[in-house]
Each structure stands twice: as C-alpha cells, then as structure tokens.
Design an enzyme around this catalytic site. Structure first.
Site, mmCIF file in Angstrom:
data_model
loop_
_atom_site.group_PDB
_atom_site.id
_atom_site.type_symbol
_atom_site.label_atom_id
_atom_site.label_comp_id
_atom_site.label_asym_id
_atom_site.label_seq_id
_atom_site.Cartn_x
_atom_site.Cartn_y
_atom_site.Cartn_z
ATOM 1 N N CYS A 195 -3.720 13.044 13.622
ATOM 2 C CA CYS A 195 -4.421 11.787 13.455
ATOM 3 C C CYS A 195 -4.135 10.933 14.665
ATOM 4 O O CYS A 195 -3.311 11.277 15.499
ATOM 5 C CB CYS A 195 -4.097 11.134 12.127
ATOM 6 S SG CYS A 195 -2.743 10.037 12.132
ATOM 7 N N ARG A 251 1.589 14.193 13.287
ATOM 8 C CA ARG A 251 1.919 14.049 11.866
ATOM 9 C C ARG A 251 2.039 15.392 11.133
ATOM 10 O O ARG A 251 1.257 15.711 10.225
ATOM 11 C CB ARG A 251 0.916 13.119 11.168
ATOM 12 C CG ARG A 251 0.820 11.777 11.858
ATOM 13 C CD ARG A 251 0.039 10.771 11.070
ATOM 14 N NE ARG A 251 0.809 10.177 9.996
ATOM 15 C CZ ARG A 251 0.381 9.174 9.249
ATOM 16 N NH1 ARG A 251 -0.796 8.657 9.453
ATOM 17 N NH2 ARG A 251 1.129 8.684 8.288
ATOM 18 N N LYS A 270 0.843 -1.221 0.000
ATOM 19 C CA LYS A 270 0.000 0.000 0.000
ATOM 20 C C LYS A 270 0.868 1.256 0.000
ATOM 21 O O LYS A 270 0.620 2.200 -0.749
ATOM 22 C CB LYS A 270 -0.897 -0.015 1.242
ATOM 23 C CG LYS A 270 -1.580 1.313 1.506
ATOM 24 C CD LYS A 270 -2.195 1.411 2.883
ATOM 25 C CE LYS A 270 -1.259 1.588 4.019
ATOM 26 N NZ LYS A 270 -1.135 2.905 4.651
ATOM 27 N N ASN A 271 1.918 1.261 0.833
ATOM 28 C CA ASN A 271 2.711 2.487 0.980
ATOM 29 C C ASN A 271 3.672 2.735 -0.180
ATOM 30 O O ASN A 271 4.323 3.776 -0.227
ATOM 31 C CB ASN A 271 3.451 2.487 2.323
ATOM 32 C CG ASN A 271 2.484 2.720 3.477
ATOM 33 O OD1 ASN A 271 1.334 3.077 3.259
ATOM 34 N ND2 ASN A 271 2.956 2.513 4.700
HETATM 35 N N1 EPU Z 1 7.678 14.417 10.681
HETATM 36 C C1 EPU Z 1 7.843 15.740 11.008
HETATM 37 N N2 EPU Z 1 7.631 16.664 10.023
HETATM 38 C C2 EPU Z 1 7.274 16.320 8.758
HETATM 39 C C3 EPU Z 1 7.118 14.953 8.443
HETATM 40 C C4 EPU Z 1 7.335 14.020 9.440
HETATM 41 O O1 EPU Z 1 8.154 16.086 12.136
HETATM 42 O O2 EPU Z 1 7.104 17.215 7.913
HETATM 43 C C5 EPU Z 1 7.923 13.400 11.718
HETATM 44 C C6 EPU Z 1 6.655 12.629 12.108
HETATM 45 O O3 EPU Z 1 5.944 13.313 13.119
HETATM 46 C C7 EPU Z 1 7.211 11.311 12.567
HETATM 47 C C8 EPU Z 1 8.448 11.107 11.685
HETATM 48 O O4 EPU Z 1 8.769 12.398 11.174
HETATM 49 O O5 EPU Z 1 7.625 11.386 13.893
HETATM 50 C C9 EPU Z 1 8.288 10.146 10.536
HETATM 51 O O6 EPU Z 1 7.106 10.419 9.829
HETATM 52 P P1 EPU Z 1 6.966 10.141 8.266
HETATM 53 O O7 EPU Z 1 6.800 11.439 7.580
HETATM 54 O O8 EPU Z 1 8.071 9.252 7.834
HETATM 55 O O9 EPU Z 1 5.593 9.341 8.196
HETATM 56 P P2 EPU Z 1 4.571 9.409 6.989
HETATM 57 O O10 EPU Z 1 5.324 9.620 5.750
HETATM 58 O O11 EPU Z 1 3.451 10.312 7.324
HETATM 59 C C10 EPU Z 1 4.713 6.859 6.392
HETATM 60 C C11 EPU Z 1 3.762 5.718 6.266
HETATM 61 C C12 EPU Z 1 3.267 5.318 7.652
HETATM 62 C C13 EPU Z 1 4.480 4.921 8.493
HETATM 63 C C14 EPU Z 1 5.509 6.071 8.520
HETATM 64 C C15 EPU Z 1 6.802 5.694 9.232
HETATM 65 C C16 EPU Z 1 2.778 6.069 4.090
HETATM 66 C C17 EPU Z 1 1.572 6.413 3.285
HETATM 67 N N3 EPU Z 1 2.636 6.121 5.413
HETATM 68 O O12 EPU Z 1 3.995 7.917 7.022
HETATM 69 O O13 EPU Z 1 2.437 4.180 7.473
HETATM 70 O O14 EPU Z 1 4.083 4.636 9.809
HETATM 71 O O15 EPU Z 1 5.838 6.460 7.173
HETATM 72 O O16 EPU Z 1 7.381 4.588 8.629
HETATM 73 O O17 EPU Z 1 3.817 5.732 3.542
HETATM 74 C C18 EPU Z 1 0.681 2.686 7.980
HETATM 75 O O18 EPU Z 1 0.882 2.153 6.875
HETATM 76 O O19 EPU Z 1 -0.053 2.175 8.866
HETATM 77 C C19 EPU Z 1 1.343 3.971 8.268
HETATM 78 C C20 EPU Z 1 0.937 4.804 9.229
#
Ligand code: EPU
Length: 437
Positions: free
Chosen positions: A116, A121, A22-23
């Site tokens: 969320c 996030r 999915k991701n």
């Molecule tokens: N963060 C920031 N600022 C930003 C972006 C992220 O502080 O601008 C922080 C977040 O708060 C967090 C960390 O960086 O503490 C990592 O977050 P990341 O941005 O990597 O998460 P994401 O891209 O929103 C994706 C997956 C998630 C998975 C995370 C971590 C997708 C669509 N989602 O989320 O998947 O948990 O990476 O690996 O790729 C799931 O599939 O159940 C899911 C939540």
C-alpha cells in the site's frame, strides 16, 4: 470525485469532541465473530473503514445492527469463512477476520493483502504467529487459508520479531479460543490493543499481562457477549491539537486522553503551545506565536505515533527554524512532502529522514490526498495557508476522520466539500480564467 476547499487564515476557537478510535473500533467489531451472543459496541465512528468492516462481517454471516454509533453484532452461524480481495484491497485491517475465524471455526480464508502507499505492509508475523499456535497455512490463488488441523488450535508460544499492531490482535484472536495455553512475547502495546483485550476479558477471555509486551492466554471453550465503549481516538485528538497550534487558536478538546500521547504533548509544548488539563477529559490547547522547531522520531507506543507524523510535518513547515522528522515505521510515509512543497514548504528527504526549513507562511494550491494521515496533514496546512487550497481525492480522509469539516467549521474554519468531478472541472476552469484575466 469529491474535494475539499479551504480558505486559510482563520484562528480556530471553540470546542471539538473526539470520536471513538478507528483503530480500536475495527478490531473490536471483529470480536463479534468470536461469540454467538450479542456484542454491543458504543462509539463506533461513522467513517468509511467501519462501513467496510461491517460489509466484510455481514459477508461472513454476522448480523450487524446499528443505532447511531451503537453497534450490535451477532454471529450465530457463518455463510462464508472468506474475505475477498475486493474487501482486503480497500482496507488492510480486514485481514483481522482471519485470526477470529481460525479461533472460533478452525478455518478461514482471506485474500493476501497487497502493498500500500505508505509501505509494503507484510503479514508474515501474523502467519508465523498462527503457525506457532498450531495452524496450517496454505495459499491458493492469492488467498491465505488458515486451518486448525483438529478443528481447534492447540495454542503455543510466539515471539513477534518486532511489535505489530494488527499482527498482535490477529494472533490474540486466534489464541483466546484455543484448546490450550499460549504465550505471546514482544506484543505491541498500543492503547487500541489494550482496549481490545479489555473487551475480550469482559467476554470471558483469560488473558494475563494486558498493557505489557508479554501475554499469557488460556484458551476457553466459548466467549460470551458484552457491552463496551470504544476508546477515544488519540490520533484525531493529536490532529486537532496541531490545528490549534498552527492557527494560533484556542481549542477545547472534549473526550480525549492526554496520557495516551506522551511524546506528542512534549513536542507541542516544546514548539510553543500551552496545554492545560481542565478535568473530565477536557483539554485546552492554545497556540501563540510562530511554532519553534523540533526533532522527532516515530516509534511503536509509547513512542511518537507514525499516524501523527504528517500533521507534525505541517507544523514543522511553518516553524521558526530547522526541524527533523525521522519515520521509523513505514518506509514510504512521506507522500505528503511533495504536496506540501506545492504549497511552498521546504523539505528535503534522505531515506527515512526529513529536514524541514520552516517558512513564515504557506500558500494555497491544488493538492492531492494520498493516504489518510497525509490528507489531514494537507488540511492542516490549508487552514493556515494564504489563500485557497483545494484538496483532491479526499475519500482517504473519510476513512478515518468523522465529520471533519463540521468539527472545523464549528471552530471558525472556512472549509467546505465540493461534490462532483464536474464541479472540480468548473472550479479549475474558473481558476484558469481568473489567472488569465
Ligand atoms: N510488519 C512486518 N510484518 C508483519 C506485520 C508488520 O514486518 O507481519 C512491520 C510493518 O512493515 C511495519 C511495522 O511492522 O514496519 C509495524 O506495522 P504494524 O503491523 O504495527 O501496522 P498495522 O498493524 O498494519 C496499524 C495501524 C496503522 C498504524 C500502524 C503503526 C490499524 C488498523 N492500523 O497498522 O494505522 O500506522 O499500526 O502504528 O490499526 C492509520 O490509521 O492511518 C494507520 C495506517
């Protein structure tokens, strides 16, 4: 609202095919915005998140045709460079369309995603990255508007303060069609990002450093269409491996890649499972006795994935001793703890650290799904619990697990979905009568 009922106690035996990730599928679909030629994607999982992404892309003007899991996306022109609050609210990954719109059309407007259940996030690194490439960022009525001042971004240098999966993808999408060169440091290196970069390279993007945390991107004038198969879902694979370990089962996992789960394999072996590579991406996992306790901390790839934390919490709840789990990515990703406690688990929380005293068994109960991975952690608990468990609000599960019930039923699980709120009420009523009598 639909629920799932599971009668625990079956040892799972058989084979489970792994779906496309999915991701990886979500950002790959967004690549359809970056070219006017057809992008053919194979293995898109049939889950509600990919349906939501399709809806968002169609709203922007992308034509999306699908033949089973084969998607053909094409964006000749746009009807609206916008993703609304309703879209972003349902699925935060929809924010990925902003980088692609900014890169190709020099303009995009996407509603600011809210918090969320698993944590705040934020998207500050996405926006700082866009700015570093030369974009102007504005907010209006809760929307983020990103604009390339002269129609096309110049490109630039950005160091992510910490690795972010969708943040890295978003900024890469904006950089591939920039006028000049960009350098991105401390980029996340999850396999799903590497898969997206591979597809972009097939489309003609000039990206060096794939699989490392530094990327050099030379913007090109246009990208072409291509054909690409989505990476197998390593989180789905890890989930079913835990199912085998917990139920003392014997499962063949078809189509997964063990190399993508280094710490997970180590942890499963440490807890007593036997894992054998059978070749051709087939893996056998056998659970034996009660799991041994273990200690894990979630971390960005190649560390232990946060998306498998809830599943391993269930494994720890049944281990023969005390385990600890530290969650380092999401500040509130312990929503499953209270629900597991309803089934008899003994877990104490101290900020981002959970200490789990394993119990010999859990018991069936009514529990509530709170997010995708928490929900599947409850499914795993229900598979081994004594008696029947009903899991409510399973729309969370449908966001990311393709035909979960069928895959488990085929291996001997007693699991079925009950359709409506009415059935749930009748069901609860029956439960009450049974207790009363
Ligand atoms: N963060 C920031 N600022 C930003 C972006 C992220 O502080 O601008 C922080 C977040 O708060 C967090 C960390 O960086 O503490 C990592 O977050 P990341 O941005 O990597 O998460 P994401 O891209 O929103 C994706 C997956 C998630 C998975 C995370 C971590 C997708 C669509 N989602 O989320 O998947 O948990 O990476 O690996 O790729 C799931 O599939 O159940 C899911 C939540």
């Amino acid at each position: 609202m639909e629920s799932i009922k599971i009668l625990g106690g079956q040892s799972l035996k058989g084979s489970i095919p792994i779906s496309g990730a999915k991701n990886a599928a979500l950002p790959l679909m967004v690549l359809g915005l970056l070219t006017d030629e057809p992008l053919v994607l194979e293995g898109i999982p049939n889950v509600t998140d990919t349906h939501s992404m399709r809806h968002i892309l169609e709203g922007i003007g992308t034509s999306v045709q699908h033949f089973s899991k084969r998607f053909v996306l094409q964006t000749h022109h746009t009807t609206s460079l916008q993703a609304s609050y309703d879209d972003v609210r349902k699925m935060r990954a929809s924010f990925l369309v902003l980088g692609a719109m900014l890169g190709r059309f020099g303009l995009g407007q996407v509603s600011l995603p809210g918090g969320c259940v698993i944590g705040v996030r934020p998207i500050n690194y996405h926006l700082e990255g866009f700015k570093a490439l030369g974009a102007l960022i504005d907010t209006s009525n809760g929307d983020i508007i990103a604009k390339a001042p002269s129609g096309r971004l110049p490109g630039g240098h950005y160091t992510f303060p910490k690795p972010t999966v969708t943040g890295s993808q978003n900024v890469i999408f904006a950089a591939v069609l920039a006028k000049g060169e960009s350098r991105l440091d401390n980029v996340a290196i999850e396999p799903e990002i590497t898969d997206v970069i591979t597809c972009l390279q097939k489309m003609g993007a000039k990206i060096e450093g794939k699989g490392t945390s530094t990327l050099h991107i030379q913007g090109v004038d246009a990208l072409s269409g291509t054909q690409h198969a989505v990476l197998p879902d390593r989180i789905e694979m890890g989930t079913y491996m835990v199912a085998a370990a917990l139920t003392r089962g014997d499962l063949i996992i078809e189509g997964g890649d063990l190399a993508l789960l280094p710490h997970v394999v180590e942890c499963l072996e440490q807890s007593g499972s036997t894992i054998t590579e059978l070749g051709h991406n087939r893996i056998r996992i056998q659970g034996h006795d009660r799991p041994q306790p273990f200690h894990l901390s979630t971390a960005p790839y190649p560390g232990f994935p946060t998306d498998l934390q809830a599943q391993f919490m269930t494994l720890a709840a049944l281990a023969d001793g005390e385990s600890t789990i530290v969650e380092n990515i999401w500040e509130n990703r312990f929503m499953h703890v209270a629900e597991l406690a309803r089934m008899g688990a003994s877990i104490t929380l101290d900020h981002h650290c959970a200490t789990i005293q394993g119990k010999p068994h859990l018991t069936g109960a009514h529990v509530m799904a709170t997010d995708l991975r928490a929900s599947v952690g409850l499914v795993l608990a229900a598979l081994v619990a004594h008696g029947e468990t009903t899991i409510h609000r399973i729309y969370h599960l449908d966001r990311g697990y393709e035909v979960l019930e069928r895959k488990l039923q085929n291996c001997g699980a007693i699991i079925h979905r009950i359709g409506s709120q009415e059935e749930f009420m009748t069901d609860q009523h029956d439960g009450v009568s049974a207790v009363a009598s």
